[in-house]
Design an enzyme around this catalytic site. Structure first.
Site, PDB file in Angstrom:
ATOM      1  N   SER A  98       7.471   0.466 -12.564  1.00 11.37           N
ATOM      2  CA  SER A  98       6.629   0.219 -11.384  1.00 11.37           C
ATOM      3  C   SER A  98       5.765  -0.997 -11.667  1.00 11.37           C
ATOM      4  O   SER A  98       4.963  -0.997 -12.601  1.00 11.37           O
ATOM      5  CB  SER A  98       5.746   1.433 -11.086  1.00 11.37           C
ATOM      6  OG  SER A  98       6.534   2.528 -10.686  1.00 11.37           O
ATOM      7  N   LYS A 172       8.114   0.848  -3.541  1.00 11.65           N
ATOM      8  CA  LYS A 172       7.482   1.805  -4.459  1.00 11.65           C
ATOM      9  C   LYS A 172       5.983   1.871  -4.226  1.00 11.65           C
ATOM     10  O   LYS A 172       5.374   2.950  -4.285  1.00 11.65           O
ATOM     11  CB  LYS A 172       7.786   1.428  -5.916  1.00 11.65           C
ATOM     12  CG  LYS A 172       7.134   2.349  -6.958  1.00 11.65           C
ATOM     13  CD  LYS A 172       7.616   3.797  -6.816  1.00 11.65           C
ATOM     14  CE  LYS A 172       6.872   4.735  -7.770  1.00 11.65           C
ATOM     15  NZ  LYS A 172       7.265   4.580  -9.170  1.00 11.65           N
TER      16      LYS A 172
END
Length: 294
Positions: A98, A172
């Protein structure tokens, strides 16, 4: 049937280990490296190989997967001494960490100059999704890179191509904003039920299939009312992601007040209530602290 690939897997943590095991189970040759060697060694019992350095892991690899804490950690791997010389032309680099969209775009451009295709393909689903190979995978990059990666990604979950480079990370961030805000709402609902005398488990069952139902309600609502905050998704990483959401929002001249509020509460939980290494469902503890008599 997917042909066997040599896959370098960098980052064997709570998520990375089960993901790498699924790749082994699909018949791929997996060479892993982790900053903490013992975590990579755990893969050996499933037939994997532990490398001493990232350079050794990527040598002769068809596919490189990074599953690290953030974009800075991925940059450090790309810059690792000797690693770039060990990269093979035509290798596919899939970053499942991420990070921020601009970091993904910059990494893609750097790797393109080295002759590598790149996807930013972060995931959602937590450790349960990793263990069940049911992760939601959001991939950004070229169409041909996604087509090449799809047989690999499908071993770990359901992959969707969401746009050009950086789009996976943007997706995300959107996911993490929804997750964090929903955790906040579920925490308030569970505390209300508990203090009001209703049975939270029975209410969760009653709401199952309705508009208020969600994986977070069922899984994290249970965590909250049973006091199980063993880490699946770490609160310090949730805070990191929310900081990235707000940074990207600032770049786009957007004001996200609900996300800002939840970010501030996670910051308080992580830094003032020692919640950094607890599950992000632990925001319930922060709510309890707000409502304590003391």
């Amino acid at each position: 049937m997917t042909s066997s690939k040599k896959i370098a897997f960098i980052g064997i943590g709570l998520m990375g280990l089960p993901m790498a095991k699924h790749l082994l189970g699909a018949g791929h040759h997996v060479v892993a490296w982790n900053r903490t060697p013992a975590k990579a060694i755990a893969l050996i019992q499933s037939g994997g190989v532990a490398a001493a350095t990232p350079e050794q892991a990527v040598r002769d690899a068809d596919v490189i997967i990074t599953m690290l804490s953030d974009g800075v950690a991925v940059d450090a791997i790309i810059d690792y001494p000797g690693l770039q010389a060990a990269l093979g032309q035509g290798c596919l680099w899939i970053d499942m960490s991420s990070a921020q969209p601009h970091q993904a775009r910059a990494q893609s451009a750097r790797l393109d100059k080295l002759g590598l295709a790149h996807l930013d393909a972060p995931v959602s689903g937590g450790t349960k999704g990793a263990e069940a190979a049911s992760l939601a995978i959001m991939a950004g990059g070229r169409d041909d890179a996604f087509a090449a990666a799809l047989p690999i990604l499908s071993v770990m979950g359901r992959a969707v191509h969401v746009g050009p480079s950086g789009s996976g990370q943007l997706a995300k961030l959107a996911n993490q904003a929804i997750v964090a805000v929903t955790i906040g709402a579920v925490a308030e609902a569970m505390l209300l039920l508990d203090k009001g005398g209703a049975d939270p488990a029975a209410v969760r069952d009653a709401l199952r299939g309705g508009f208020a139902d969600s994986t977070i309600l069922q899984q994290h609502g249970t965590r909250m009312t049973t006091g199980n905050f063993a880490p699946g998704g770490l609160s310090k990483l949730q805070l990191k992601d929310l900081n990235n959401v707000l940074s990207e929002a600032q770049n786009l001249n957007l004001n996200l007040p609900v996300t800002q509020h939840i970010r501030d509460r996670f910051d308080h939980f992580v830094h003032q209530l020692d919640g950094a290494d607890l599950d992000h469902a632990g925001l319930y503890l922060e709510l309890q602290s707000r409502n304590s008599d003391g």
